[in-house]
Design a protein around this motif. Structure first.
Motif, short mmCIF file in Angstrom:
data_model
loop_
_atom_site.label_atom_id
_atom_site.label_comp_id
_atom_site.label_asym_id
_atom_site.label_seq_id
_atom_site.Cartn_x
_atom_site.Cartn_y
_atom_site.Cartn_z
N ALA A 279 0.76 -1.22 -0.12
CA ALA A 279 0.08 0.15 -0.01
C ALA A 279 0.95 1.30 -0.13
O ALA A 279 0.49 2.17 -0.75
CB ALA A 279 -1.03 -0.03 1.06
N ALA A 280 2.09 1.35 0.64
CA ALA A 280 2.90 2.31 0.80
C ALA A 280 4.56 1.85 1.08
O ALA A 280 4.46 0.96 1.84
CB ALA A 280 2.39 3.44 1.67
N GLN A 281 5.46 2.87 0.75
CA GLN A 281 6.71 2.37 0.92
C GLN A 281 7.41 3.60 1.14
O GLN A 281 7.31 4.90 0.25
CB GLN A 281 7.25 1.52 0.01
CG GLN A 281 8.61 0.96 -0.05
CD GLN A 281 9.24 -0.16 -0.93
OE1 GLN A 281 8.32 -0.91 -1.36
NE2 GLN A 281 10.28 -0.14 -1.15
N GLY A 282 8.23 3.77 1.98
CA GLY A 282 9.27 5.02 2.15
C GLY A 282 10.24 4.84 3.56
O GLY A 282 9.98 3.86 4.16
N ARG A 283 11.27 5.69 3.33
CA ARG A 283 12.08 5.89 4.35
C ARG A 283 11.94 7.14 5.49
O ARG A 283 11.43 7.89 5.03
CB ARG A 283 13.63 5.90 3.74
CG ARG A 283 14.65 6.06 4.66
CD ARG A 283 15.98 5.81 4.25
NE ARG A 283 16.15 4.28 4.19
CZ ARG A 283 17.43 3.87 3.99
NH1 ARG A 283 18.56 4.72 3.66
NH2 ARG A 283 17.53 2.83 3.98
N PHE A 284 12.27 6.98 6.62
CA PHE A 284 11.76 7.78 7.63
C PHE A 284 13.31 8.10 8.46
O PHE A 284 14.08 7.10 8.76
CB PHE A 284 10.78 7.47 8.85
CG PHE A 284 9.52 7.53 7.96
CD1 PHE A 284 8.56 8.44 7.93
CD2 PHE A 284 9.09 6.26 6.96
CE1 PHE A 284 7.39 8.54 7.31
CE2 PHE A 284 7.89 6.34 6.75
CZ PHE A 284 7.00 7.48 6.63
N LEU A 285 13.55 9.27 8.80
CA LEU A 285 14.68 9.55 9.81
C LEU A 285 14.02 9.23 11.09
O LEU A 285 12.92 9.64 11.54
CB LEU A 285 15.05 10.89 10.02
CG LEU A 285 15.82 11.56 8.78
CD1 LEU A 285 16.27 12.87 8.91
CD2 LEU A 285 17.14 10.65 8.52
N ALA A 286 14.79 8.31 11.96
CA ALA A 286 13.97 7.82 13.23
C ALA A 286 15.18 7.95 14.48
O ALA A 286 15.64 7.22 15.04
CB ALA A 286 13.65 6.36 13.07
N PRO A 287 15.67 9.16 14.65
CA PRO A 287 16.40 9.66 15.70
C PRO A 287 15.75 9.29 17.14
O PRO A 287 14.22 9.22 17.15
CB PRO A 287 16.71 11.04 15.94
CG PRO A 287 15.59 11.62 14.91
CD PRO A 287 15.19 10.74 13.99
N ALA A 288 16.47 8.79 18.37
CA ALA A 288 15.81 8.22 19.48
C ALA A 288 15.07 9.60 20.08
O ALA A 288 15.03 10.69 20.02
CB ALA A 288 16.91 8.01 20.43
N ARG A 289 13.80 9.12 20.52
CA ARG A 289 12.80 9.92 21.56
C ARG A 289 12.27 10.96 20.39
O ARG A 289 12.27 12.21 21.13
CB ARG A 289 13.37 10.26 22.58
CG ARG A 289 13.82 9.23 23.69
CD ARG A 289 14.47 9.96 24.83
NE ARG A 289 15.54 10.34 24.60
CZ ARG A 289 16.74 9.41 24.51
NH1 ARG A 289 16.68 8.22 24.81
NH2 ARG A 289 18.00 10.08 24.30
N ALA A 290 12.28 10.64 19.25
CA ALA A 290 11.74 11.78 18.30
C ALA A 290 10.79 11.28 17.11
O ALA A 290 10.96 9.96 16.91
CB ALA A 290 12.97 12.42 17.41
N PRO A 291 9.72 11.92 16.84
CA PRO A 291 8.77 11.31 15.76
C PRO A 291 9.51 11.10 14.33
O PRO A 291 10.52 11.57 14.20
CB PRO A 291 7.98 12.47 15.49
CG PRO A 291 8.38 13.79 16.03
CD PRO A 291 9.53 13.21 17.06
N LEU A 292 8.97 10.02 13.87
CA LEU A 292 9.57 9.66 12.54
C LEU A 292 9.40 10.96 11.26
O LEU A 292 8.21 11.49 11.41
CB LEU A 292 8.76 8.20 11.73
CG LEU A 292 8.90 6.95 12.69
CD1 LEU A 292 8.13 5.92 12.12
CD2 LEU A 292 10.24 6.64 12.77
N LEU A 293 10.44 11.21 10.65
CA LEU A 293 10.41 12.17 9.68
C LEU A 293 10.73 11.68 8.41
O LEU A 293 11.86 11.10 7.95
CB LEU A 293 11.71 13.26 10.11
CG LEU A 293 11.64 14.44 9.39
CD1 LEU A 293 10.26 15.27 9.82
CD2 LEU A 293 12.79 15.18 9.63
N PRO A 294 9.74 11.90 7.28
CA PRO A 294 9.90 11.12 6.19
C PRO A 294 10.97 11.95 5.26
O PRO A 294 11.21 13.03 5.17
CB PRO A 294 8.64 11.55 5.42
CG PRO A 294 8.09 12.65 6.18
CD PRO A 294 8.35 12.78 7.43
N VAL A 295 11.67 11.23 4.54
CA VAL A 295 12.72 11.61 3.60
C VAL A 295 13.10 10.64 2.54
O VAL A 295 12.43 9.65 2.17
CB VAL A 295 14.13 11.55 4.34
CG1 VAL A 295 14.52 12.38 5.50
CG2 VAL A 295 14.51 10.11 4.83
N GLY A 296 13.46 11.42 1.35
CA GLY A 296 13.46 10.63 0.13
C GLY A 296 12.27 10.50 -0.50
O GLY A 296 11.22 11.24 -0.28
#
Length: 348
Positions: A279-296
Motif C-alpha cells: 500500500a505504501a513504501q518509504g524511508r523515515f529519519l528515526a532519531p531516538a525519542r523523536a517522531p519519524l520524519l519522512p525523507v527521500g
C-alpha cells in the motif's frame, strides 16, 4: 474482569514484586492495642515513644489480653524477627528486619491460616515461625507456593529457588491465569491473558547489572489469539523492528525495519493492503525519542499493486514534489518543488 484482576494485570507490567502483594489488598484495620517495651508503655506508630528504647515489644488486645504483636527493639530500632497475630491467636505476619535493609523477609497469613503474601531473602530468616527454608526453595528443589485471599480463593502461584522468585502467576476469579512473569537466564518474560485463557500480550526484558532492564520484544494478540503486532529492540534498547498484522487473515499490515545510529538512524517502512499487496513504501529519519520524519521518495500503491502516488521529501522532512496517477496509470497531478512554476497539469 473484576477490579482485582485489572489491578493485577497492571502490577504485572510494572514488575514481579506486586504480583504476590495484591493478594493482601483491602485488609481490615488493625484492632486497638496496648503496647510496652519491657513494661514501659509505648506507641509503635509514634517513633518518639520508642526512641532509644531496647527490649521486647509486646502489644495486646485490651479486652482479651491476647498477644497481637511481638518484636525486639535495639536503641529505638525494630530489628530481627517480628510477629503479629490475628485476634484468635493465629499468626498473621512474620517479618525479619535488618538495618540497613529494612524488612528482608515477610510472610503473611489470612484468618484461615492460608498464606497471602511472601517475600524471600537470600537465606532463611523466618524460622522457626515460618518454614521459609522450604517455601523459598533453599532445599535442593524449587518450591511452588500458592497465595490465597481472605475468602480462601487461590489468587497466585510463585516458584522460588534459593530465595529468588523464578516465576509468578496471578489468577482470575474463574481460576484461569491472568498474568505470568518468569525469569529465564538473563531475561524476564511477562505475559497477560484474557479471562478466556487467550494470550493477549507477551513482553521480554533483558536483565542487566544493578537491576536495570532493557525491553527486547513485545507481542500483542487479538481476542482470538491472532498476532497483531511484534516489536523488537537491540541490547541497548534501540528499536529494530515494528511489524503489525491484520486480525482478519494474519497478513502483514505494516513492517518497519530500523538501521543506522544516532541522528542518522532510519526506518524503512512498508504498508500493505489486506489482500497482501503493498500500500505504501518509504524511508523515515528515526532519531531516538523523536517522531519519524519522512525523507527521500515515498510511493503509494492501489490494491492491484499499481503505483498511484509518489512523494519526494528533502532531508528535513519537507515535501518538495508530489505526483499522482489513476488506476490505469494516467498522470493526474504533478506538484513541483516550492519556488518552481505553477502546478503542471497533464495534457488533454
Amino acid at each position: 474482569m473484576n477490579s482485582w484482576g485489572a489491578g493485577i494485570l497492571m502490577a504485572c507490567m510494572l514488575g514481579l514484586g506486586p504480583v504476590a502483594g495484591l493478594a493482601r489488598a483491602a485488609a481490615p484495620p488493625p484492632p486497638p492495642q496496648i503496647c510496652d517495651i519491657d513494661g514501659t508503655a509505648v506507641q509503635p506508630a509514634n517513633p518518639a515513644s520508642t526512641a532509644g528504647k531496647s527490649g521486647v515489644l509486646r502489644c495486646k488486645d485490651p479486652a482479651s489480653g491476647r498477644l497481637l504483636r511481638e518484636s525486639t527493639y535495639d536503641s529505638g530500632q525494630e530489628l530481627g524477627l517480628a510477629r503479629s497475630f490475628h485476634p484468635d491467636g493465629r499468626l498473621k505476619r512474620a517479618a525479619y528486619r535488618t538495618e540497613p535493609g529494612g524488612e528482608r523477609a515477610v510472610a503473611e497469613f489470612s484468618t484461615r491460616g492460608q498464606l497471602t503474601f511472601l517475600r524471600c531473602a537470600d537465606k532463611p530468616m523466618l524460622q522457626p515461625v515460618v518454614e521459609d527454608r522450604r517455601l523459598c526453595g533453599f532445599d535442593k528443589a524449587a518450591s511452588t507456593v500458592e497465595l490465597f485471599d481472605d475468602k480462601g480463593v487461590l489468587r497466585s502461584r510463585l516458584v522460588y529457588l534459593h530465595g529468588r522468585r523464578l516465576r509468578a502467576e496471578s489468577l482470575y476469579d474463574n481460576g484461569k491465569v491472568a498474568a505470568q512473569e518468569e525469569l529465564a537466564g538473563n531475561q524476564r518474560v511477562e505475559r497477560q491473558f484474557s479471562s478466556a485463557g487467550i494470550k493477549r500480550r507477551e513482553s521480554v526484558w533483558l536483565l542487566q547489572e544493578r537491576g536495570r532492564t532493557v525491553r527486547q520484544r513485545v507481542l500483542e494478540y487479538s481476542e482470538r489469539g491472532a498476532l497483531l503486532r511484534e516489536q523488537r529492540w537491540d541490547a541497548s534498547g534501540e528499536p529494530l523492528r515494528d511489524d503489525s498484522y491484520f486480525a482478519s487473515n494474519g497478513q502483514p499490515k505494516s513492517k518497519q525495519n530500523f538501521s543506522g545510529s544516532g541522528d542518522r538512524r532510519v526506518a524503512d517502512v512498508v504498508e500493505f493492503h489486506e489482500n497482501g499487496q503493498r500500500a505504501a513504501q518509504g524511508r523515515f529519519l528515526a532519531p531516538a525519542r523523536a517522531p519519524l520524519l519522512p525523507v527521500g521518495t515515498h510511493c503509494r500503491f492501489n490494491e492491484q499493486g499499481t503505483m498511484v502516488a509518489e512523494l519526494n521529501y528533502d532531508d528535513k522532512g519537507r515535501l518538495i514534489q508530489e505526483r499522482s496517477w489513476d488506476d490505469s496509470g494516467r498522470l493526474l497531478r504533478e506538484e513541483p518543488a516550492p519556488g518552481d512554476a505553477a502546478s503542471k497539469l497533464p495534457s488533454q
